[in-house]
Design a protein around this motif. Structure first.
Motif, PDB file in Angstrom:
ATOM      1  N   PRO A   1       0.821  -1.219   0.000  1.00 46.49           N
ATOM      2  CA  PRO A   1       0.000   0.000   0.000  1.00 46.49           C
ATOM      3  C   PRO A   1       0.853   1.267   0.000  1.00 46.49           C
ATOM      4  O   PRO A   1       0.355   2.361  -0.261  1.00 46.49           O
ATOM      5  CB  PRO A   1      -0.817  -0.121   1.285  1.00 46.49           C
ATOM      6  CG  PRO A   1      -0.140  -1.135   2.119  1.00 46.49           C
ATOM      7  CD  PRO A   1       0.684  -2.009   1.222  1.00 46.49           C
ATOM      8  N   LYS A   2       2.138   1.110   0.263  1.00 43.62           N
ATOM      9  CA  LYS A   2       3.006   2.281   0.339  1.00 43.62           C
ATOM     10  C   LYS A   2       3.672   2.590  -0.999  1.00 43.62           C
ATOM     11  O   LYS A   2       3.593   3.708  -1.493  1.00 43.62           O
ATOM     12  CB  LYS A   2       4.078   2.053   1.398  1.00 43.62           C
ATOM     13  CG  LYS A   2       4.486   3.338   2.045  1.00 43.62           C
ATOM     14  CD  LYS A   2       5.196   3.123   3.347  1.00 43.62           C
ATOM     15  CE  LYS A   2       5.341   4.474   4.011  1.00 43.62           C
ATOM     16  NZ  LYS A   2       6.419   4.505   4.974  1.00 43.62           N
ATOM     17  N   CYS A   3       4.346   1.583  -1.580  1.00 43.81           N
ATOM     18  CA  CYS A   3       5.102   1.846  -2.811  1.00 43.81           C
ATOM     19  C   CYS A   3       4.471   1.188  -4.032  1.00 43.81           C
ATOM     20  O   CYS A   3       4.913   1.422  -5.147  1.00 43.81           O
ATOM     21  CB  CYS A   3       6.546   1.397  -2.664  1.00 43.81           C
ATOM     22  SG  CYS A   3       6.746  -0.395  -2.677  1.00 43.81           S
ATOM     23  N   GLY A   4       3.465   0.360  -3.838  1.00 44.00           N
ATOM     24  CA  GLY A   4       2.793  -0.259  -4.975  1.00 44.00           C
ATOM     25  C   GLY A   4       3.497  -1.481  -5.542  1.00 44.00           C
ATOM     26  O   GLY A   4       3.054  -2.024  -6.546  1.00 44.00           O
TER      27      GLY A   4
ATOM     28  N   GLY B   1       8.377 -10.500  -3.944  1.00 44.38           N
ATOM     29  CA  GLY B   1       9.355 -10.356  -2.879  1.00 44.38           C
ATOM     30  C   GLY B   1       9.043  -9.134  -2.047  1.00 44.38           C
ATOM     31  O   GLY B   1       8.195  -8.311  -2.417  1.00 44.38           O
ATOM     32  N   ASP B   2       9.740  -9.022  -0.938  1.00 46.36           N
ATOM     33  CA  ASP B   2       9.503  -7.904  -0.031  1.00 46.36           C
ATOM     34  C   ASP B   2      10.080  -6.631  -0.632  1.00 46.36           C
ATOM     35  O   ASP B   2      11.188  -6.629  -1.166  1.00 46.36           O
ATOM     36  CB  ASP B   2      10.161  -8.228   1.321  1.00 46.36           C
ATOM     37  CG  ASP B   2       9.682  -7.267   2.400  1.00 46.36           C
ATOM     38  OD1 ASP B   2       8.745  -6.499   2.110  1.00 46.36           O
ATOM     39  OD2 ASP B   2      10.242  -7.291   3.503  1.00 46.36           O
ATOM     40  N   CYS B   3       9.321  -5.538  -0.569  1.00 55.58           N
ATOM     41  CA  CYS B   3       9.780  -4.279  -1.157  1.00 55.58           C
ATOM     42  C   CYS B   3      10.650  -3.505  -0.179  1.00 55.58           C
ATOM     43  O   CYS B   3      11.306  -2.535  -0.552  1.00 55.58           O
ATOM     44  CB  CYS B   3       8.578  -3.441  -1.568  1.00 55.58           C
ATOM     45  SG  CYS B   3       7.463  -3.104  -0.193  1.00 55.58           S
TER      46      CYS B   3
ATOM     47  N   LYS C   1       6.639  -2.218   7.650  1.00 55.41           N
ATOM     48  CA  LYS C   1       5.243  -2.660   7.683  1.00 55.41           C
ATOM     49  C   LYS C   1       4.472  -2.051   8.855  1.00 55.41           C
ATOM     50  O   LYS C   1       3.271  -1.871   8.780  1.00 55.41           O
ATOM     51  CB  LYS C   1       5.171  -4.179   7.795  1.00 55.41           C
ATOM     52  CG  LYS C   1       5.644  -4.859   6.533  1.00 55.41           C
ATOM     53  CD  LYS C   1       5.391  -6.342   6.576  1.00 55.41           C
ATOM     54  CE  LYS C   1       5.733  -7.008   5.255  1.00 55.41           C
ATOM     55  NZ  LYS C   1       7.149  -6.771   4.861  1.00 55.41           N
ATOM     56  N   GLU C   2       5.203  -1.716   9.914  1.00 53.42           N
ATOM     57  CA  GLU C   2       4.542  -1.234  11.131  1.00 53.42           C
ATOM     58  C   GLU C   2       3.641  -0.033  10.867  1.00 53.42           C
ATOM     59  O   GLU C   2       2.585   0.097  11.458  1.00 53.42           O
ATOM     60  CB  GLU C   2       5.580  -0.830  12.196  1.00 53.42           C
ATOM     61  CG  GLU C   2       6.408  -1.971  12.718  1.00 53.42           C
ATOM     62  CD  GLU C   2       7.601  -2.244  11.821  1.00 53.42           C
ATOM     63  OE1 GLU C   2       8.494  -2.956  12.243  1.00 53.42           O
ATOM     64  OE2 GLU C   2       7.639  -1.759  10.675  1.00 53.42           O
ATOM     65  N   GLU C   3       4.081   0.816   9.936  1.00 54.75           N
ATOM     66  CA  GLU C   3       3.388   2.087   9.758  1.00 54.75           C
ATOM     67  C   GLU C   3       1.983   1.947   9.194  1.00 54.75           C
ATOM     68  O   GLU C   3       1.130   2.762   9.454  1.00 54.75           O
ATOM     69  CB  GLU C   3       4.198   2.981   8.812  1.00 54.75           C
ATOM     70  CG  GLU C   3       5.442   3.511   9.486  1.00 54.75           C
ATOM     71  CD  GLU C   3       6.243   4.352   8.523  1.00 54.75           C
ATOM     72  OE1 GLU C   3       5.624   5.129   7.771  1.00 54.75           O
ATOM     73  OE2 GLU C   3       7.470   4.213   8.508  1.00 54.75           O
ATOM     74  N   PHE C   4       1.764   0.892   8.399  1.00 53.44           N
ATOM     75  CA  PHE C   4       0.445   0.822   7.787  1.00 53.44           C
ATOM     76  C   PHE C   4      -0.323  -0.439   8.169  1.00 53.44           C
ATOM     77  O   PHE C   4      -1.383  -0.681   7.657  1.00 53.44           O
ATOM     78  CB  PHE C   4       0.553   0.940   6.261  1.00 53.44           C
ATOM     79  CG  PHE C   4       1.547   0.007   5.641  1.00 53.44           C
ATOM     80  CD1 PHE C   4       2.800   0.465   5.280  1.00 53.44           C
ATOM     81  CD2 PHE C   4       1.225  -1.319   5.440  1.00 53.44           C
ATOM     82  CE1 PHE C   4       3.720  -0.396   4.712  1.00 53.44           C
ATOM     83  CE2 PHE C   4       2.139  -2.180   4.875  1.00 53.44           C
ATOM     84  CZ  PHE C   4       3.395  -1.719   4.508  1.00 53.44           C
ATOM     85  N   ASN C   5       0.231  -1.219   9.044  1.00 54.11           N
ATOM     86  CA  ASN C   5      -0.509  -2.417   9.459  1.00 54.11           C
ATOM     87  C   ASN C   5      -0.902  -2.292  10.924  1.00 54.11           C
ATOM     88  O   ASN C   5      -0.097  -2.541  11.812  1.00 54.11           O
ATOM     89  CB  ASN C   5       0.353  -3.663   9.226  1.00 54.11           C
ATOM     90  CG  ASN C   5      -0.464  -4.940   9.409  1.00 54.11           C
ATOM     91  OD1 ASN C   5      -1.464  -4.922  10.136  1.00 54.11           O
ATOM     92  ND2 ASN C   5      -0.041  -6.011   8.776  1.00 54.11           N
TER      93      ASN C   5
END
Ligand SMILES: [Zn+2]
Ligand SMILES: [Zn+2]
Length: 169
Positions: free
Chosen positions: A133-136, A142-144, A148-152
């Motif tokens: 949801p952050k960088c698309g 794979g992991d971008c 993750k903390e900020e939006f989950n």
């Protein structure tokens, strides 16, 4: 799609049809060729049609927006009761058929069952990770690297819980 039934014998009759989806009145997301197998069980009083339709569909994943192809395997049955006159019934899968009828038209049923077969939630695979949801980025690739903390919110709740537990020790 009209099916000739005048030549059917009492008992089991198996028919197979192939063609382009357009001939069935289907369009997107369906494409290409179809295979239609119909098993008719004919008695003096009724005609039971067990129908299998195999058709390709092109979908876009609801999570990662990747396009993918899906082979659909659609099954349904239709019952025709012989009567002097053909008339309507409340059950869309039960029809009255005149004894003189030499064909049935299953276009509406094929159309309805084909579109009913499209899943409510379309996923390229059950475990699709979707887009970040952050960088698309496609997380299936794979992991971008985005934190993750900020939006989950669930994640941060778990961290809070962990902190609390650690403070108790
Ligand atoms: Zn996906
Ligand atoms: Zn990201």
């Amino acid at each position: 799609m009209k099916i000739k039934i005048s030549g059917l014998e009492l008992g089991t009759n198996e028919l197979e049809f192939t063609g382009k989806v357009e001939e069935l009145g289907l369009d997107a997301p369906f494409y290409g060729n179809f295979k239609l197998n119909i098993t008719f069980e004919k008695s003096h009083h009724q005609l039971l049609a067990t129908i299998n339709l195999q058709v390709n569909a092109s979908f876009e994943c609801d999570r990662c927006i990747a396009e993918f192809n899906s082979q659909r395997d659609i099954n349904f049955t239709l019952l025709y009761l012989f009567d002097e006159e053909s008339r309507e019934t409340d059950d869309p899968d039960v029809n009255y058929l005149s004894r003189e009828a030499d064909k049935i038209d299953i276009s509406t049923e094929i159309y309805d069952y084909a579109y009913l077969d499209i899943p409510f939630k379309i996923l390229c695979k059950e475990e699709c990770k979707g887009l970040c949801p952050k960088c698309g980025a496609d997380l299936n690739q794979g992991d971008c690297g985005c934190p993750k903390e900020e939006f989950n919110p669930l994640w941060s709740d778990l961290e809070k819980l962990r902190d609390e537990l650690e403070n108790e020790e």
